[in-house]
Design a protein around this motif. Structure first.
Motif, PDB file in Angstrom:
ATOM      1  N   ALA A   1       0.838  -1.198   0.000  1.00  0.00           N
ATOM      2  CA  ALA A   1       0.000   0.000   0.000  1.00  0.00           C
ATOM      3  C   ALA A   1       0.874   1.250   0.000  1.00  0.00           C
ATOM      4  O   ALA A   1       0.574   2.235  -0.694  1.00  0.00           O
ATOM      5  CB  ALA A   1      -0.924  -0.014   1.211  1.00  0.00           C
ATOM      6  N   TYR A   2       1.956   1.215   0.790  1.00  0.00           N
ATOM      7  CA  TYR A   2       2.902   2.334   0.813  1.00  0.00           C
ATOM      8  C   TYR A   2       3.434   2.594  -0.592  1.00  0.00           C
ATOM      9  O   TYR A   2       3.458   3.733  -1.075  1.00  0.00           O
ATOM     10  CB  TYR A   2       4.046   2.002   1.773  1.00  0.00           C
ATOM     11  N   ASN A   3       3.844   1.518  -1.240  1.00  0.00           N
ATOM     12  CA  ASN A   3       4.396   1.682  -2.597  1.00  0.00           C
ATOM     13  C   ASN A   3       3.350   2.261  -3.547  1.00  0.00           C
ATOM     14  O   ASN A   3       3.665   3.097  -4.398  1.00  0.00           O
ATOM     15  CB  ASN A   3       4.913   0.341  -3.121  1.00  0.00           C
ATOM     16  N   ARG A   4       2.113   1.805  -3.409  1.00  0.00           N
ATOM     17  CA  ARG A   4       1.042   2.353  -4.260  1.00  0.00           C
ATOM     18  C   ARG A   4       0.832   3.833  -3.978  1.00  0.00           C
ATOM     19  O   ARG A   4       0.535   4.616  -4.885  1.00  0.00           O
ATOM     20  CB  ARG A   4      -0.265   1.594  -4.029  1.00  0.00           C
TER      21      ARG A   4
ATOM     22  N   ALA B   1      -6.447  -8.910  -3.000  1.00  0.00           N
ATOM     23  CA  ALA B   1      -7.902  -8.864  -2.846  1.00  0.00           C
ATOM     24  C   ALA B   1      -8.459  -7.662  -3.616  1.00  0.00           C
ATOM     25  O   ALA B   1      -8.489  -7.686  -4.838  1.00  0.00           O
ATOM     26  CB  ALA B   1      -8.258  -8.796  -1.358  1.00  0.00           C
ATOM     27  N   HIS B   2      -8.909  -6.605  -2.920  1.00  0.00           N
ATOM     28  CA  HIS B   2      -9.278  -5.373  -3.627  1.00  0.00           C
ATOM     29  C   HIS B   2      -8.044  -4.820  -4.345  1.00  0.00           C
ATOM     30  O   HIS B   2      -8.141  -4.297  -5.458  1.00  0.00           O
ATOM     31  CB  HIS B   2      -9.853  -4.382  -2.618  1.00  0.00           C
ATOM     32  N   SER B   3      -6.903  -4.918  -3.685  1.00  0.00           N
ATOM     33  CA  SER B   3      -5.618  -4.519  -4.274  1.00  0.00           C
ATOM     34  C   SER B   3      -4.564  -5.469  -3.690  1.00  0.00           C
ATOM     35  O   SER B   3      -4.922  -6.471  -3.064  1.00  0.00           O
ATOM     36  CB  SER B   3      -5.297  -3.060  -3.910  1.00  0.00           C
ATOM     37  N   ASP B   4      -3.287  -5.124  -3.839  1.00  0.00           N
ATOM     38  CA  ASP B   4      -2.260  -5.988  -3.235  1.00  0.00           C
ATOM     39  C   ASP B   4      -1.772  -5.439  -1.894  1.00  0.00           C
ATOM     40  O   ASP B   4      -0.786  -5.912  -1.350  1.00  0.00           O
ATOM     41  CB  ASP B   4      -1.074  -6.187  -4.187  1.00  0.00           C
ATOM     42  N   GLY B   5      -2.499  -4.455  -1.364  1.00  0.00           N
ATOM     43  CA  GLY B   5      -2.042  -3.873  -0.099  1.00  0.00           C
ATOM     44  C   GLY B   5      -3.130  -3.754   0.956  1.00  0.00           C
ATOM     45  O   GLY B   5      -3.095  -2.851   1.791  1.00  0.00           O
ATOM     46  N   ASP B   6      -4.111  -4.659   0.936  1.00  0.00           N
ATOM     47  CA  ASP B   6      -5.235  -4.559   1.872  1.00  0.00           C
ATOM     48  C   ASP B   6      -4.901  -5.180   3.228  1.00  0.00           C
ATOM     49  O   ASP B   6      -4.306  -6.258   3.283  1.00  0.00           O
ATOM     50  CB  ASP B   6      -6.463  -5.301   1.322  1.00  0.00           C
TER      51      ASP B   6
ATOM     52  N   LEU C   1      -7.563  -4.364 -10.640  1.00  0.00           N
ATOM     53  CA  LEU C   1      -6.621  -5.261 -11.304  1.00  0.00           C
ATOM     54  C   LEU C   1      -5.259  -4.598 -11.508  1.00  0.00           C
ATOM     55  O   LEU C   1      -4.219  -5.247 -11.380  1.00  0.00           O
ATOM     56  CB  LEU C   1      -7.189  -5.689 -12.665  1.00  0.00           C
ATOM     57  N   ALA C   2      -5.272  -3.309 -11.789  1.00  0.00           N
ATOM     58  CA  ALA C   2      -4.008  -2.611 -12.047  1.00  0.00           C
ATOM     59  C   ALA C   2      -3.153  -2.524 -10.794  1.00  0.00           C
ATOM     60  O   ALA C   2      -1.937  -2.329 -10.871  1.00  0.00           O
ATOM     61  CB  ALA C   2      -4.291  -1.208 -12.586  1.00  0.00           C
ATOM     62  N   ARG C   3      -3.785  -2.651  -9.639  1.00  0.00           N
ATOM     63  CA  ARG C   3      -3.028  -2.584  -8.387  1.00  0.00           C
ATOM     64  C   ARG C   3      -3.001  -3.936  -7.676  1.00  0.00           C
ATOM     65  O   ARG C   3      -2.938  -4.005  -6.446  1.00  0.00           O
ATOM     66  CB  ARG C   3      -3.642  -1.536  -7.467  1.00  0.00           C
TER      67      ARG C   3
END
Lengths: 336, 290
Positions: free
Chosen positions: A150-153, A196-201, A228-230
């Motif tokens: 999530a930090y990286n996003r 899930a919703h993203s890769d940082g949940d 999907l993009a995240r």
């Protein structure tokens, strides 16, 4: 100052207790409820234990309030931090001590900077400040946490915007399945939910209050946004929903018990998550079956795959619209 | 259609309304009279029987893929009936109690105890507002009541996902239920109207009847035990029939045209009888030609 504290305490007692227990109805108090507490459009609802929901400032904000101060899960959308802090100040004068981001989406993290600044800056040394110290001291300010992904996003620029930097970025990240915090006399588990919703949940599970704040894997009034993009996937969403069902324990007969705060929408409990899990699973199963039969996205769209759910969960447009959700499920399962 | 519907509702309420001198107090012990629609209420409606229901295509699809095995999920084994159904289901044998302010003796609420699964109801009579959209939904929903003439009118919101019939015909959390409790001495008539913008083409109206009794024992199953009924299900198992399943067993069993068993506004009104007769004639001639 004492008068402010008194006013805050008074206001706290006036917050609507929207969640009741499951005792026999013959024993329920008859007192009239306090009026809803809505501050500049942000509604404050007590969930249970030490946990409150602040709704109306972007994504839901979860607040755990105790003797040590406030732990926030998320900071709301762009330009909402002042409204959220004003609403928070109606129930407590304690400082914000922790800020956890359940994902890296702008509607969850845009208030980070303002909340950290309002709390006298970061608590503890930031990675780039190791050895340099913190001008306000190690134990003053706000400790901010998110999953590393999530930090990286957050550092990446979203469409029509810029990536976060400085005080807006979490000072602490983790990449393990779980990170624990103990705050306000309560164990708090930060549980990572892969892809899930993203890769940082992450989930924020308040074990003593018996409340879990779950972010955007569960939005009871709309289809999940599978980003999907995240790194989001439909199977990750289903896995995460099954994890919520494993965490939650109803008080009796699928009523009450562990409360669930979604990323958006109303307070819930296990039964609501079960309905939602069933919906996502059924749609996933249908699409998977159709992909196996070689059907194209266009053919799947024409098959009314989500007809019975669209009226309730379908947003008018965007990724939570019937078309957006269906395409995300299709692509997530390998459809071309 | 709306004006005809409004006239229908007015006529129904008037038809069951007691004279103005009748009591409005609904407290007491009430035994359900399950003489109307007994097969639907006690054994439960058969799969594919949506007769008499003003459901839309979305509801029909949800019901047709509903698999009763879903009730074997551990997290569904103990679920009670939802608000939009439980006053109609098997029973309820109910105890209705006046809850009054201990000082002023003003009526604050009625409580209804005894519904299946004991998601007992509170009907708030003190004018309090319904909760906000951010508040939790419950099986029993949030109910407020007002006395209108000789009837108690109750409005219920904030119910969970549920059914209006026990064969998977759904009700959504957006459903609003309006109930008119009309007492005729020892008899209580309940006119229930469910308005669900997600699944109903028009409001769904039912009447149910109760008789005063002196020996009601509310359902004692306060706590349903969750047990492992079926071994070997994978994590997150969700039983459901495939999309496109045609639940035609009910129609075949009773010799009815499938279309006529699928509900919808058109099927509720007398004009449909002509169409039904035509379909039956057509079916008969097709069969005799074979």
């Amino acid at each position: 100052m004492r008068s402010i504290a008194f006013a805050a305490a008074l206001a706290a007692s006036a917050v609507v207790t929207s969640v009741s227990g499951q005792q026999p109805v013959g024993t329920i108090p008859l007192d009239p409820p306090p009026p809803p507490l809505v501050v500049d459009g942000v509604e404050v609802l007590k969930v249970q234990g030490q946990v409150y929901l602040l709704a109306g400032g972007g994504a839901n904000v979860t607040a755990q309030i105790g003797d040590e101060g406030v732990l926030l899960a998320d900071s709301g959308g762009a330009g909402q931090a002042d409204r959220i802090l004003n609403a928070l100040r109606r129930v407590t004068t304690k400082p914000v001590r922790y800020l956890v981001n359940v994902n890296g989406d702008t509607d969850h993290v845009s208030g980070n900077d303002a909340i950290v600044k309002a709390g006298s800056g970061f608590r503890g040394p930031r990675p780039q400040q190791v050895g340099g110290g913190n001008p306000v001291g190690q134990n003053v300010g706000v400790m901010t946490v998110s999953h590393e992904n999530a930090y990286n996003r957050m550092t990446q620029a979203p469409p029509n915007g810029a990536g976060l930097s400085g005080d807006a970025l979490p000072g602490s990240t983790f990449f393990t399945p779980r990170k624990d915090i103990f705050a306000n006399g309560e164990p708090i588990e930060l549980r990572y939910q892969p892809d899930a919703h993203s890769d940082g949940d992450i989930f924020v599970y308040f074990r003593k209050s018996d409340v879990v704040s779950v972010g955007d894997v569960f939005t009871p009034h709309s289809y999940p946004v599978i980003d999907l993009a995240r790194g989001g996937t439909v199977n990750g969403v289903i896995d995460a929903l099954n994890t919520i069902i494993e965490i939650t324990v109803p008080e009796r007969n699928q009523m009450g018990g562990t409360r669930v705060i979604p990323g958006h929408g109303r307070i819930a409990n296990e039964a609501d998550v079960v309905d939602y899990r069933d919906m996502v699973t059924i749609v996933r199963d249908r699409v998977q079956d159709m992909i196996k039969k070689g059907m194209t996205l266009q053919q799947i769209r024409a098959a009314n795959v989500t007809l019975e759910y669209d009226g309730y969960y379908g947003a008018p447009s965007g990724p939570a619209s019937p078309g957006g959700f269906l395409e995300a499920v299709y692509r997530s399962l390998g459809g071309k | 259609m709306q004006s005809r519907f409004a006239i229908g509702v007015a006529a129904l309420v008037l038809a069951v309304a007691a004279p103005a001198y009748a009591q409005v107090d609904i407290s007491g012990q009430w035994a359900a009279r399950v003489t109307e629609d007994q097969p639907h209420r006690a054994p439960g409606a058969e799969l594919g029987d949506y007769t008499g229901l003003p459901i839309n295509a979305a509801a029909r699809q949800k019901a047709s893929v509903w698999d009763a095995s879903i009730l074997s999920q551990p997290e569904r084994m103990a679920q009670p009936h939802p608000a939009m159904y439980f006053m109609r289901g098997p029973g309820p044998q109910m105890v209705v109690t006046r809850r009054t302010d201990p000082v002023t003796h003003a009526l604050v609420a009625y409580t209804i105890e005894g519904v299946f699964g004991r998601d007992d109801r509170i009907i708030w009579m003190d004018g309090r507002p319904h909760p906000s959209a951010n508040a939790e939904h419950t099986w029993e929903g949030f109910s407020t009541g007002v006395v209108q003439g000789n009837r108690l009118t109750v409005t219920t919101t904030h119910a969970k996902w549920g059914v209006i019939q026990r064969n998977g015909v759904p009700s959504s959390p957006k459903a609003v239920m309006t109930e008119h409790f009309i007492r005729h001495g020892e008899y209580l008539t309940l006119v229930s109207i469910v308005d669900d913008p997600i699944y109903l083409e028009e409001p769904f109206i039912r009447t149910s009847h109760f008789m005063q009794s002196a020996n009601i024992t509310p359902d004692q199953r306060w706590l349903f035990e969750v047990v492992d009924e079926v071994a070997g299900h994978p994590r997150g198992y969700v039983p459901h029939y495939p999309l496109g399943t045609k639940q035609d067993g009910f129609a075949k069993k009773h010799g009815l045209p499938f279309e006529a068993t699928q509900g919808g506004t058109e099927t509720l009104y007398p004009e449909y009888e002509q169409k039904l007769r035509q379909m039956l004639r057509s079916n008969a001639s097709t069969q005799s030609a074979r």
